[in-house]
Design an enzyme around this catalytic site. Structure first.
Site, PDB file in Angstrom:
ATOM      1  CE  LYS A 293      -4.129  -1.828   2.327  1.00 25.45           C
ATOM      2  NZ  LYS A 293      -4.935  -1.568   3.154  1.00 25.45           N
TER       3      LYS A 293
ATOM      4  CE  LYS B 162      -6.410  -8.409  -1.078  1.00 26.16           C
ATOM      5  NZ  LYS B 162      -6.326  -8.622  -0.147  1.00 26.16           N
TER       6      LYS B 162
ATOM      7  CE  LYS C 135     -14.176  -4.298   1.478  1.00 23.39           C
ATOM      8  NZ  LYS C 135     -14.102  -4.086   3.169  1.00 23.39           N
TER       9      LYS C 135
HETATM   10  P1  AMP Z   1     -10.785  -6.357   3.175  1.00 25.85           P
HETATM   11  O1  AMP Z   1     -11.636  -6.104   1.783  1.00 25.85           O
HETATM   12  O2  AMP Z   1      -9.261  -6.176   3.569  1.00 25.85           O
HETATM   13  O3  AMP Z   1     -11.452  -5.518   4.728  1.00 25.85           O
HETATM   14  O4  AMP Z   1     -11.177  -7.875   3.969  1.00 25.85           O
HETATM   15  C1  AMP Z   1     -12.019  -8.164   4.700  1.00 25.85           C
HETATM   16  C2  AMP Z   1     -11.820 -10.429   4.724  1.00 25.85           C
HETATM   17  O5  AMP Z   1     -11.673 -10.110   3.742  1.00 25.85           O
HETATM   18  C3  AMP Z   1     -11.131 -10.143   5.280  1.00 25.85           C
HETATM   19  O6  AMP Z   1     -11.173 -10.666   5.960  1.00 25.85           O
HETATM   20  C4  AMP Z   1     -10.119 -10.968   4.062  1.00 25.85           C
HETATM   21  O7  AMP Z   1      -8.744 -11.875   4.319  1.00 25.85           O
HETATM   22  C5  AMP Z   1     -11.149 -11.219   3.132  1.00 25.85           C
HETATM   23  N1  AMP Z   1     -10.553 -11.232   1.448  1.00 25.85           N
HETATM   24  C6  AMP Z   1     -10.461  -9.645   1.257  1.00 25.85           C
HETATM   25  N2  AMP Z   1     -10.504  -9.726  -0.076  1.00 25.85           N
HETATM   26  C7  AMP Z   1     -10.467 -11.484  -0.708  1.00 25.85           C
HETATM   27  C8  AMP Z   1     -10.170 -11.997  -2.033  1.00 25.85           C
HETATM   28  N3  AMP Z   1      -9.842 -11.952  -3.145  1.00 25.85           N
HETATM   29  N4  AMP Z   1     -10.636 -13.218  -1.399  1.00 25.85           N
HETATM   30  C9  AMP Z   1     -10.599 -14.000  -0.760  1.00 25.85           C
HETATM   31  N5  AMP Z   1     -11.106 -13.381   0.603  1.00 25.85           N
HETATM   32  C10 AMP Z   1     -10.419 -12.117   0.602  1.00 25.85           C
END
Ligand code: AMP
Ligand code: TRP
Length: 335
Positions: free
Chosen positions: A113, A195, A198
């Site tokens: 990041k 990956k 968001k």
């Molecule tokens: P975040 O979007 O970073 O707030 O992630 C929220 C949750 O979703 C966390 O447990 C991440 O590990 C999971 N996560 C985020 N992106 C992915 C993805 N592309 N595939 C699987 N799990 C994800």
């Protein structure tokens, strides 16, 4: 036997996508009965990169509504907003004072990041310490997250062990990361080597958002990057990453084995049929969630009431822990 305690968090920014759902949220919902659960909308973590205040306010309630719509039951689990429970920010300071800077500078998410920004905020470096506190102030045994968060949970273990050894007592529970076998890593539809994230959901065709309408879901899948071949099988070949990701999503959604998934597409006339088949199961999975979300968002007062109850339950657990920490570290508690 006492139930294992679970803590997990999700940021309210951006649009929640099927990677979040398959990699995290769905597993939280599935294990609610077996565990004692704390689920947190981590708004303080979102502030580690610049935010529009109005959007953040909206996204925080929307994230809570998504979790409820996805099946988090406030009678079984404590659902709350991180900033409503002041123990998190307060205790983070205490943990900062036992965490070596070098540990944070080594975190891969920070390095990724930070490399993308001109000016890096202190909070971005400190992000994993805030997360460690989230987990440790609840004595959580298990932390269900996607693969990308494993390093942060390992850091949490290191911080817990360091505190315990510095102060000569088993004060913090050393938590385990729980990574699902399927759905742990959903890749971007536009670039199956990165990956699904968001921060990229605004790019057309990158992600399927939990709240996307069926037509949009179909359109995004139709646009998904594949390859020039026509073989529909699981494969570790980087050239086939697109097809592999589509099959992986189908597998995670349906719960079928790899050979069953491949059998479902044995008669497909090409990648067009694969994309349509995957889109259909995803639409079926997401439609009831979107409908419940829309219903919940019509009553913000009820949503706020549920979050206030959650904050009270969370405070009752975490504030005494932070107070005990202060005492151990030599601070005088107010009388
Ligand atoms: P975040 O979007 O970073 O707030 O992630 C929220 C949750 O979703 C966390 O447990 C991440 O590990 C999971 N996560 C985020 N992106 C992915 C993805 N592309 N595939 C699987 N799990 C994800
Ligand atoms: N950093 C996590 C993510 O981006 C969110 C998070 C914050 C979290 N605090 C947590 C996850 C505590 C598990 C436990 O996905």
């Amino acid at each position: 036997m006492t139930k294992k305690r679970v803590f997990s968090g999700i940021q309210p920014t951006g649009n929640t996508h099927i990677g979040n759902y398959l990699g995290a949220i769905r597993n939280w919902v599935a294990r609610q009965d077996e565990k004692e659960n704390f689920f947190c909308v981590v708004d303080l973590h979102s502030l580690t990169v610049p935010q529009d205040p109005e959007e953040l306010r909206y996204a925080t309630r929307a994230m809570a509504a998504v979790l409820l719509a996805a099946g988090i039951d406030p009678d079984k689990s404590t659902l709350f907003v991180q900033s409503h429970v002041t123990a998190h920010a307060e205790g983070c300071w205490l943990l900062n004072c036992v965490t070596p800077l070098g540990w944070l500078q080594r975190m891969t998410q920070y390095k990724d990041k930070a490399a993308k920004q001109e000016s890096v905020l202190t909070g971005l470096l400190d992000y994993p310490v805030l997360m460690a506190g989230d987990i440790l102030f609840y004595d959580a045994d298990e932390v269900p997250v996607g693969e990308d968060q494993k390093q942060h949970v390992e850091l949490t273990r290191d911080i817990a062990q360091r505190f315990n050894s510095l102060y000569g007592q088993e004060f913090f529970v050393v938590p385990q990361p729980i990574i699902p076998e399927v759905g742990a890593r959903v890749m971007g539809l536009d670039n199956p080597t990165a990956k699904m994230s968001k921060s990229s959901t605004d790019k057309r065709g990158h992600a399927i958002r939990i709240l996307d309408e069926p037509k949009e879901i179909m359109r995004s899948f139709k646009r998904a990057v594949t390859d020039s071949g026509n073989e529909i099988v699981f494969s570790a070949d980087p050239a086939k990453a697109g097809v592999n990701n589509l099959l992986g999503i189908y597998k995670a959604v349906t719960g079928k084995s790899e050979s069953e998934v491949e059998a479902d597409f044995a008669d497909a006339r090409g990648y067009g049929d694969l994309k349509k088949g995957v889109a259909e199961v995803v639409i079926e999975m997401l439609t009831p969630i979107r409908e419940r979300y829309e219903y919940l968002m019509q009553d913000p007062a009820e949503l706020d009431r549920l979050l206030a109850v959650g904050a009270e339950q969370a405070t009752a657990v975490s504030q005494p822990k932070v107070n005990a920490m202060k005492e151990i570290m030599g601070l005088v508690l107010p009388k």
